[in-house]
Design a protein around this motif. Structure first.
Motif, PDB file in Angstrom:
ATOM      1  N   ALA A  81       0.854  -1.181   0.000  1.00 23.24           N
ATOM      2  CA  ALA A  81       0.000   0.000   0.000  1.00 23.24           C
ATOM      3  C   ALA A  81       0.891   1.232   0.000  1.00 23.24           C
ATOM      4  CB  ALA A  81      -0.911   0.006   1.225  1.00 23.24           C
ATOM      5  N   VAL A  82       0.311   2.355  -0.430  1.00 29.36           N
ATOM      6  CA  VAL A  82       1.051   3.617  -0.500  1.00 29.36           C
ATOM      7  C   VAL A  82       0.416   4.622   0.449  1.00 29.36           C
ATOM      8  CG1 VAL A  82       1.738   5.549  -1.990  1.00 29.36           C
ATOM      9  CG2 VAL A  82       1.738   3.202  -2.883  1.00 29.36           C
ATOM     10  N   LEU A  83       1.241   5.258   1.262  1.00 28.55           N
ATOM     11  CA  LEU A  83       0.801   6.340   2.147  1.00 28.55           C
ATOM     12  C   LEU A  83       1.411   7.649   1.652  1.00 28.55           C
ATOM     13  CD1 LEU A  83       1.441   4.730   5.669  1.00 28.55           C
ATOM     14  CD2 LEU A  83      -0.569   4.475   4.198  1.00 28.55           C
ATOM     15  N   VAL A  84       0.597   8.699   1.605  1.00 25.17           N
ATOM     16  CA  VAL A  84       1.064  10.031   1.241  1.00 25.17           C
ATOM     17  C   VAL A  84       0.696  10.976   2.373  1.00 25.17           C
ATOM     18  CG1 VAL A  84       0.782  11.981  -0.322  1.00 25.17           C
ATOM     19  CG2 VAL A  84       0.893   9.654  -1.239  1.00 25.17           C
ATOM     20  N   PHE A  85       1.685  11.517   3.047  1.00 26.97           N
ATOM     21  CA  PHE A  85       1.452  12.485   4.114  1.00 26.97           C
ATOM     22  C   PHE A  85       1.492  13.899   3.541  1.00 26.97           C
ATOM     23  CE2 PHE A  85       2.705   8.770   6.424  1.00 26.97           C
ATOM     24  CZ  PHE A  85       2.096   8.863   7.669  1.00 26.97           C
ATOM     25  N   PHE A  86       0.505  14.728   3.915  1.00 26.57           N
ATOM     26  CA  PHE A  86       0.494  16.113   3.471  1.00 26.57           C
ATOM     27  C   PHE A  86       0.089  17.004   4.631  1.00 26.57           C
ATOM     28  CE2 PHE A  86      -3.814  14.679   2.851  1.00 26.57           C
ATOM     29  CZ  PHE A  86      -4.651  15.788   3.001  1.00 26.57           C
ATOM     30  N   ARG A  87       0.161  18.324   4.443  1.00 25.66           N
ATOM     31  CA  ARG A  87       0.007  19.254   5.566  1.00 25.66           C
ATOM     32  C   ARG A  87      -1.455  19.549   5.900  1.00 25.66           C
ATOM     33  NH1 ARG A  87       3.488  24.290   5.856  1.00 25.66           N
ATOM     34  NH2 ARG A  87       2.371  24.921   3.974  1.00 25.66           N
ATOM     35  N   PHE A  88      -2.155  20.281   5.071  1.00 24.44           N
ATOM     36  CA  PHE A  88      -3.534  20.661   5.387  1.00 24.44           C
ATOM     37  C   PHE A  88      -4.238  21.117   4.118  1.00 24.44           C
ATOM     38  CE2 PHE A  88      -0.757  24.264   6.068  1.00 24.44           C
ATOM     39  CZ  PHE A  88      -1.424  25.332   5.487  1.00 24.44           C
ATOM     40  N   ALA A  89      -5.560  21.257   4.186  1.00 25.55           N
ATOM     41  CA  ALA A  89      -6.383  21.485   3.000  1.00 25.55           C
ATOM     42  C   ALA A  89      -6.069  22.787   2.282  1.00 25.55           C
ATOM     43  CB  ALA A  89      -7.862  21.446   3.373  1.00 25.55           C
ATOM     44  N   GLY A  90      -5.653  23.820   3.016  1.00 30.29           N
ATOM     45  CA  GLY A  90      -5.388  25.103   2.386  1.00 30.29           C
ATOM     46  C   GLY A  90      -3.966  25.285   1.924  1.00 30.29           C
ATOM     47  N   CYS A  91      -3.124  24.307   2.111  1.00 32.91           N
ATOM     48  CA  CYS A  91      -1.715  24.393   1.713  1.00 32.91           C
ATOM     49  C   CYS A  91      -1.608  24.419   0.186  1.00 32.91           C
ATOM     50  CB  CYS A  91      -0.955  23.198   2.274  1.00 32.91           C
ATOM     51  SG  CYS A  91       0.669  22.909   1.548  1.00 32.91           S
ATOM     52  N   PRO A  92      -1.059  25.484  -0.410  1.00 39.26           N
ATOM     53  CA  PRO A  92      -0.978  25.555  -1.880  1.00 39.26           C
ATOM     54  C   PRO A  92      -0.216  24.389  -2.501  1.00 39.26           C
ATOM     55  CG  PRO A  92      -0.616  27.720  -0.938  1.00 39.26           C
ATOM     56  CD  PRO A  92      -0.616  26.757   0.210  1.00 39.26           C
ATOM     57  N   ALA A  93       0.885  23.980  -1.870  1.00 41.23           N
ATOM     58  CA  ALA A  93       1.659  22.872  -2.427  1.00 41.23           C
ATOM     59  C   ALA A  93       0.886  21.556  -2.361  1.00 41.23           C
ATOM     60  CB  ALA A  93       2.992  22.742  -1.690  1.00 41.23           C
ATOM     61  N   CYS A  94       0.093  21.365  -1.298  1.00 45.98           N
ATOM     62  CA  CYS A  94      -0.736  20.160  -1.194  1.00 45.98           C
ATOM     63  C   CYS A  94      -1.807  20.146  -2.277  1.00 45.98           C
ATOM     64  CB  CYS A  94      -1.389  20.078   0.180  1.00 45.98           C
ATOM     65  SG  CYS A  94      -0.224  20.007   1.555  1.00 45.98           S
TER      66      CYS A  94
END
Length: 232
Positions: A81-94
């Motif tokens: 399986a693949v996990l992708v961690f990201f910061r938050f909904a309003g993060c432009p890079a995310c």
């Protein structure tokens, strides 16, 4: 079929974002952003606890936006399986990275029966915005209390100028991670889990304007030839 624009490497898309900021942001605001990233790059190599290839992840269960509970053990019950961690909904890079994975990575994972789980510590009521905005076809889960992110050594804390900048814009730590006045977020990461929760591939970006490229995930899964090292 993906378009040439969506298939462009993430590093190229982030460079476009960087150039746009250099043109439009006030110098003081840009300096705060750059200085925080510079500090994270400097300190990244000193963090011995950061998850790496070969580590076994803790068998935690996360709450998905649809109300279901997602166990890491269950994710790998039938294969990787693949996990992708990201910061938050309003993060432009995310908001660049997740639709990029939707268009360029998810179709091949789905065809191979490999689950992808996107993870952020943001409370579900706010986190749902990014899944809805981009019509994400893979599940998104909240890492309540940063429990998994901290266990994997992924988190960083805002420096004081970044914290003051966020406060001046009306930001609150609780809106980012559900915790009061911690100002802590995960560094972006891409992890390929094997049966038993072992990390077959772990790539942690030192800061949020670098992310795991699609080709490296596929190479780690044996779905595409290529170097599985990080491309900043």
């Amino acid at each position: 079929m993906t378009s040439s624009a969506s298939a462009a490497p993430l590093r190229a898309k982030f460079r476009e974002l960087e150039e746009e900021r250099e043109r439009t942001w006030e110098p003081a605001a840009l300096a705060v952003n750059i200085n925080q990233r510079t500090t994270l790059i400097r300190d990244h190599g000193k963090a011995a606890s950061v998850v790496k290839t070969g580590d076994v992840l803790p068998p935690l269960t996360l709450s998905a936006l649809d109300g279901s509970m997602v166990s890491l053990d269950d994710l790998v019950a039938k294969g990787p399986a693949v996990l992708v961690f990201f910061r938050f909904a309003g993060c432009p890079a995310c908001n660049i990275a997740l639709p990029h994975y939707r268009d360029t990575l998810w179709p091949e994972l789905k065809a191979s029966g490999i689950p992808l789980l996107a993870i952020s510590p943001q409370p579900k009521a706010l986190l749902s915005e990014i899944a809805t905005r981009h019509d994400l076809p893979f599940p998104v889960a909240t890492d309540t209390g940063l429990k998994l992110s901290r266990a994997l050594g992924l988190t960083y804390t805002f420096d004081e100028p970044s914290r003051q900048s966020a406060l001046a814009k009306g930001g609150k730590s609780e809106a980012l991670n559900g915790l009061e006045d911690t100002w802590e977020l995960p560094k972006p990461a891409g992890i390929v889990l094997g049966p038993g929760g072992g990390g077959r591939f772990a790539d942690v970006a030192p800061y949020w304007m670098a992310r795991t490229e699609r080709a490296h995930v596929l190479a780690a899964l044996g779905l595409e030839k290529g170097d599985a090292s990080h491309a900043a």
